[in-house]
Design a protein around this motif. Structure first.
Motif, PDB file in Angstrom:
ATOM      1  N   LEU A 243      16.144  27.472 -11.020  1.00  0.00           N
ATOM      2  CA  LEU A 243      15.992  29.231 -10.957  1.00  0.00           C
ATOM      3  C   LEU A 243      14.552  28.958 -10.669  1.00  0.00           C
ATOM      4  O   LEU A 243      13.883  27.674 -11.847  1.00  0.00           O
ATOM      5  CB  LEU A 243      16.551  29.967 -11.980  1.00  0.00           C
ATOM      6  N   PRO A 244      13.918  29.660 -10.303  1.00  0.00           N
ATOM      7  CA  PRO A 244      12.977  29.561  -9.530  1.00  0.00           C
ATOM      8  C   PRO A 244      11.327  29.997 -10.512  1.00  0.00           C
ATOM      9  O   PRO A 244      12.170  31.396 -11.271  1.00  0.00           O
ATOM     10  CB  PRO A 244      12.181  30.163  -8.120  1.00  0.00           C
ATOM     11  N   GLN A 245      10.492  29.237 -10.716  1.00  0.00           N
ATOM     12  CA  GLN A 245       9.499  30.826 -11.963  1.00  0.00           C
ATOM     13  C   GLN A 245       8.063  30.046 -11.002  1.00  0.00           C
ATOM     14  O   GLN A 245       8.099  28.656 -11.273  1.00  0.00           O
ATOM     15  CB  GLN A 245       9.944  29.910 -13.795  1.00  0.00           C
ATOM     16  N   ASP A 246       7.339  30.909 -11.180  1.00  0.00           N
ATOM     17  CA  ASP A 246       6.923  31.180 -10.401  1.00  0.00           C
ATOM     18  C   ASP A 246       6.747  29.891  -9.004  1.00  0.00           C
ATOM     19  O   ASP A 246       5.573  29.000  -9.353  1.00  0.00           O
ATOM     20  CB  ASP A 246       5.054  30.057 -11.102  1.00  0.00           C
ATOM     21  N   GLY A 247       7.747  29.541  -8.695  1.00  0.00           N
ATOM     22  CA  GLY A 247       7.485  28.279  -7.143  1.00  0.00           C
ATOM     23  C   GLY A 247       8.151  27.418  -7.501  1.00  0.00           C
ATOM     24  O   GLY A 247       8.363  26.610  -7.047  1.00  0.00           O
TER      25      GLY A 247
END
Ligand SMILES: [Cu+2]
Length: 267
Positions: A243-247
Motif C-alpha cells: 500500500l502507498p504511504q507518501d508515494g
C-alpha cells in the motif's frame, strides 16, 4: 493511548536497527503486540439469558490495558447459518482503554453459532514501516446450539478453529489452522495475549506479555491456556500486496485474530 503506542513502536524499531546489542535489548525489553479486538458480553447464550449481546470493537494492547485509536472499520458483520449480515451501520463510537473504539448490539433470532468479524482500515505504523490489517473475529453460541462452531468465513486471512472457540475450560489446549487466501500457512507465527480487563497483571518479564508459538508444517498451532478469561490469538503474515504511504509502496502485515473466552472450573 497514543503515547504508549509510540513507545511500543520505537522499541520494536530500536530492536530491528540495533540487533545484536544484548545490552540495549535488555534495556528496551520486548515489544508488546497490537490486537484487533471484538469482545461480546456473552459467548454462550442460554434460553433464559438476555437475548441481546453487546459487542466492543477496538485496537488495543490487551495485556497492558492500553488502547489505540480505531477508525471506523472497513467491514463489520456477523456470519451464521451460512450467511453474512452487514452490521457496519450498527456501530457507534465509544472508548476502550482510552482509545477511540466502537460498540454495537446484536440480537440472535435462531439457534446456532454467530461469528462476528471486523476488517479495519489499514493502520500505518511509522516505527515499523508497515501497514497493519488485523482481520478479527469471535464466536458466540446461541440458545444451546453450537452447530457452526468451526465455521470458516473466507476472510483474506483467518484462524479456523480446531477446538470449539467457546465452551472451553482454563487449562484446555487450543488449536487452530492459520490460513491466508483459504490455504494453510506453514510455520505461521501466532502471538497470544490475555485481555486483563478483570485486573492489571505485572508480567515477571516483558518477554511474557505476549506469548509466541509457531504453527506446524500444516499451519496448525497449539496453545495451552493457563487461566480463565479472554485470550487473543493473532496469526501474522506479510501480504502479497503493498500500500502507498507518501508515494512509496509499503509492506502490509496481515493479522488473523481470534478471541476466545476460557471458563473457570466450577469448584
Ligand atoms: Cu500499538
Amino acid at each position: 493511548m497514543a503515547a504508549e503506542h509510540a513507545r511500543v513502536g520505537k522499541q520494536k524499531h530500536f530492536r530491528a536497527v540495533l540487533l545484536g546489542s544484548a545490552a540495549l535489548f535488555a534495556a528496551t525489553g520486548a515489544a508488546q503486540a497490537h490486537f484487533g479486538m471484538i469482545i461480546p458480553s456473552d459467548t454462550m447464550i442460554a434460553q433464559e439469558d438476555p437475548r441481546t449481546i453487546a459487542l466492543e470493537v477496538s485496537f488495543s494492547h490487551p495485556f497492558e490495558l492500553s488502547g489505540m485509536d480505531l477508525p471506523r472499520p472497513a467491514a463489520f458483520g456477523v456470519y451464521s447459518n451460512g450467511e453474512s449480515q452487514d452490521l457496519l451501520g450498527t456501530l457507534s463510537e465509544t472508548t476502550v482503554l482510552d482509545g477511540a473504539a466502537w460498540e454495537a448490539s446484536f440480537t440472535p433470532n435462531r439457534p446456532g453459532t454467530y461469528v462476528f468479524y471486523m476488517e479495519p482500515q489499514p493502520y500505518w505504523e511509522p516505527a515499523e514501516d508497515v501497514f497493519i490489517v488485523h482481520y478479527t473475529k469471535t464466536y458466540v453460541a446461541a440458545f444451546g446450539d453450537d452447530s457452526g462452531w468451526d465455521a470458516e468465513l473466507g476472510l483474506k486471512t483467518e484462524i479456523v478453529p480446531l477446538a470449539k472457540p467457546f465452551a472451553q475450560w482454563a487449562g484446555n489446549v487450543f488449536q487452530g489452522v492459520v490460513k491466508v487466501d483459504g490455504e494453510p500457512v506453514p510455520y505461521a507465527e501466532v502471538e497470544i495475549e490475555r485481555y486483563n480487563v478483570d485486573g492489571a497483571v505485572t508480567a515477571p518479564s516483558d518477554l511474557m506479555i505476549t506469548q509466541t508459538v509457531k504453527a506446524d508444517a500444516n499451519g496448525v498451532f497449539t496453545y495451552a491456556v493457563p487461566v480463565s478469561g479472554w485470550w487473543g490469538f493473532a496469526a501474522l503474515s506479510t501480504a502479497d500486496f503493498q500500500l502507498p504511504q507518501d508515494g512509496v509502496s509499503k509492506d502490509v502485515e496481515l493479522g488473523a485474530v481470534l478471541w476466545v473466552h476460557f471458563e473457570d472450573w466450577p469448584n
